[in-house]
Design a protein around this motif. Structure first.
Motif, PDB file in Angstrom:
ATOM      1  N   LEU A   1       2.699   6.374   1.966  1.00 52.57           N
ATOM      2  CA  LEU A   1       2.482   5.233   1.895  1.00 52.57           C
ATOM      3  C   LEU A   1       5.029   4.734   2.595  1.00 52.57           C
ATOM      4  O   LEU A   1       5.793   5.271   2.107  1.00 52.57           O
ATOM      5  CB  LEU A   1       2.736   3.921   0.390  1.00 52.57           C
ATOM      6  N   THR A   2       5.196   4.084   3.412  1.00 52.54           N
ATOM      7  CA  THR A   2       5.604   3.627   4.159  1.00 52.54           C
ATOM      8  C   THR A   2       6.908   2.295   3.366  1.00 52.54           C
ATOM      9  O   THR A   2       7.598   2.142   3.070  1.00 52.54           O
ATOM     10  CB  THR A   2       5.871   3.946   5.260  1.00 52.54           C
ATOM     11  N   THR A   3       6.167   1.679   2.537  1.00 57.89           N
ATOM     12  CA  THR A   3       6.846   0.133   2.234  1.00 57.89           C
ATOM     13  C   THR A   3       7.551   0.106   1.365  1.00 57.89           C
ATOM     14  O   THR A   3       7.074   0.894   0.286  1.00 57.89           O
ATOM     15  CB  THR A   3       6.201  -0.644   2.393  1.00 57.89           C
ATOM     16  N   ARG A   4       8.443   0.180   0.564  1.00 51.92           N
ATOM     17  CA  ARG A   4       9.637   0.445  -0.707  1.00 51.92           C
ATOM     18  C   ARG A   4       9.144  -1.272  -1.464  1.00 51.92           C
ATOM     19  O   ARG A   4       9.000  -2.177  -0.617  1.00 51.92           O
ATOM     20  CB  ARG A   4      11.546   0.013  -0.499  1.00 51.92           C
ATOM     21  N   VAL A   5       8.404  -0.959  -2.240  1.00 48.35           N
ATOM     22  CA  VAL A   5       8.308  -2.023  -3.183  1.00 48.35           C
ATOM     23  C   VAL A   5       8.980  -2.047  -4.628  1.00 48.35           C
ATOM     24  O   VAL A   5       8.565  -0.879  -5.295  1.00 48.35           O
ATOM     25  CB  VAL A   5       6.329  -1.746  -3.963  1.00 48.35           C
ATOM     26  N   VAL A   6       9.202  -3.630  -5.066  1.00 53.69           N
ATOM     27  CA  VAL A   6       9.905  -3.374  -5.869  1.00 53.69           C
ATOM     28  C   VAL A   6       9.118  -4.721  -7.291  1.00 53.69           C
ATOM     29  O   VAL A   6       8.747  -6.032  -6.549  1.00 53.69           O
ATOM     30  CB  VAL A   6      11.338  -4.185  -5.534  1.00 53.69           C
ATOM     31  N   PHE A   7       9.127  -3.899  -7.930  1.00 52.07           N
ATOM     32  CA  PHE A   7       7.385  -5.202  -8.874  1.00 52.07           C
ATOM     33  C   PHE A   7       7.984  -5.768 -10.313  1.00 52.07           C
ATOM     34  O   PHE A   7       8.471  -5.223 -10.467  1.00 52.07           O
ATOM     35  CB  PHE A   7       6.285  -4.931  -8.963  1.00 52.07           C
TER      36      PHE A   7
END
Ligand code: NAD
Length: 353
Positions: A10-16
């Motif tokens: 998975l390439t997208t950085r995710v801030v949750f």
């Protein structure tokens, strides 16, 4: 267990989390940008203005003209605004329409994208861009389209109206449903989809009671991330094809169209791959996956028929013809007769067997 698979990473950085909007400045800087254009729909302009204010010098302007189905005329105006502002990245605050505009700008200019999704539609994790030109919607995939960073802020979903909460969740469930039988599925995506089914099943009824329920909103947004990842990393089939036919050729609203078709496309493919769709059946009540999704849709007040969406019975032949025109991979072979039957049931809103 799957005996063999490819996991593409998975390439997208995710801030949750909750309150994560305050991390936008840091995330833009992390990508190395010092000028961004903030995007929204006209409806969410006030939120975009607040965000631009919090970004301070980083925000070089706002373009609040995003509309559904990403018409190229709007994109052209937005690209001009992007170039005139001196921005090198976009921050897209909103649902799939705003994310779509950000992707359309990115693919034309090389801009990086920080996406802040406020619905459950799930465009943010994907490399897919659908655009409309001269009344026709076309879709393409490219690595340049996939956003670099996604910030999920639960607080921004508190304002999502109940109707859109329900239909957007059904839209997300459709991504997971097709991921369960995707030929390129993998165990990571499957686990995310199983988790998402439970989170939506538990979260959506609570949000109907109380749209401000933070813990239910957290569940739903988490599930939306899982489903968006499924959409972005494995292949979709009949369900997405049919939703595209109605959205593109009959101009039906995106989330409602997905919501109405979902029990029928699930039931159709369940005949070919019942074991692969078992996680859905088990999560929603133990009967057939299509039937259980229809019951869930009815319980949560989702729109139940294509007829209620304004589709005429006489439109169904044309929709069938468009849907079967080009071959595509689907677990159950597609022929005009069976697709016409599926659409008839969906038009009437009849519970699938
Ligand atoms: P949308 O983005 O058009 O949002 C619907 C309306 O709700 C808009 O007016 C929006 O401003 C408003 N809204 C959004 N979030 C809100 C909130 N939290 N509170 C109050 N109002 C809010 O609708 P959508 O269903 O999110 O997206 C549909 C579009 O996204 C379609 O064009 C579809 O093709 C596209 N899409 C693309 C992909 C992809 O991977 N390319 C995936 C999913 C959807």
């Amino acid at each position: 267990m799957m005996d063999s698979f490819i996991f593409p990473g998975l390439t997208t950085r995710v801030v949750f989390g909750a309150g994560t909007l305050s991390r936008a400045q840091e995330e833009v800087r992390r990508l190395g940008h010092d000028k961004v254009l903030v995007l929204s729909t006209p409806h969410q302009k006030a939120d975009a203005e607040k965000l631009a204010e919090s970004l301070g010098d980083l925000a070089s302007g706002i373009f609040a003209g995003a509309v559904m189905h990403t018409p190229v005329e709007v994109t052209e105006t937005a690209v001009e605004a992007f170039r005139a502002s001196g921005a090198t990245a976009v921050v897209s605050l909103g649902g799939g329409s705003t994310t779509g505009l950000g992707k359309a700008i990115a693919v034309r200019t090389g801009a990086d994208q920080v996406v802040i999704p406020t619905t459950y539609a799930g465009s943010e994790m994907t490399d897919i861009l659908g655009e409309t030109a001269s009344g026709e919607k076309t879709t393409r995939r490219s690595p340049d389209i996939r956003p670099e960073t996604v910030i999920y802020d639960v607080d921004l979903t508190l304002s999502l109206p109940v109707g859109l909460t329900v239909t957007s969740a059904m839209n997300a469930i459709a991504h997971a449903m097709e991921a369960f039988y995707a030929p390129d599925r993998n165990p990571v995506i499957e686990l995310m989809c199983r988790d998402a089914m439970v989170a939506f099943r538990d979260g959506i009824p609570r949000l109907i009671e109380d749209p401000q329920d933070r813990s239910a909103r957290t569940k739903a947004l988490y599930a939306a991330w899982c489903c968006s990842t499924a959409l972005g990393y494995v292949s979709m089939a009949l369900h997405h094809k049919l939703a595209h036919v109605f959205g593109g050729s009959f101009d039906t609203p995106h989330a409602e169209t997905h919501a109405i078709l979902l029990p029928y496309t699930t039931a159709f493919n369940e005949q070919a791959v019942p074991d692969l769709l078992r996680p859905i059946a088990d999560t929603f009540g133990g009967g057939s996956a299509g039937g259980e999704l229809w019951d869930f849709a009815q319980t949560v007040g989702s729109p139940m028929s294509l007829k209620a969406l304004g589709i005429e019975e006489s439109d169904l032949d044309r929709a069938t013809a468009i849907a079967v025109k080009n071959a595509y991979t689907n677990p159950r072979p597609i022929d005009p007769g069976s697709i016409r039957e599926l659409l008839q049931a969906a038009w009437e809103g009849r519970r699938p067997g």
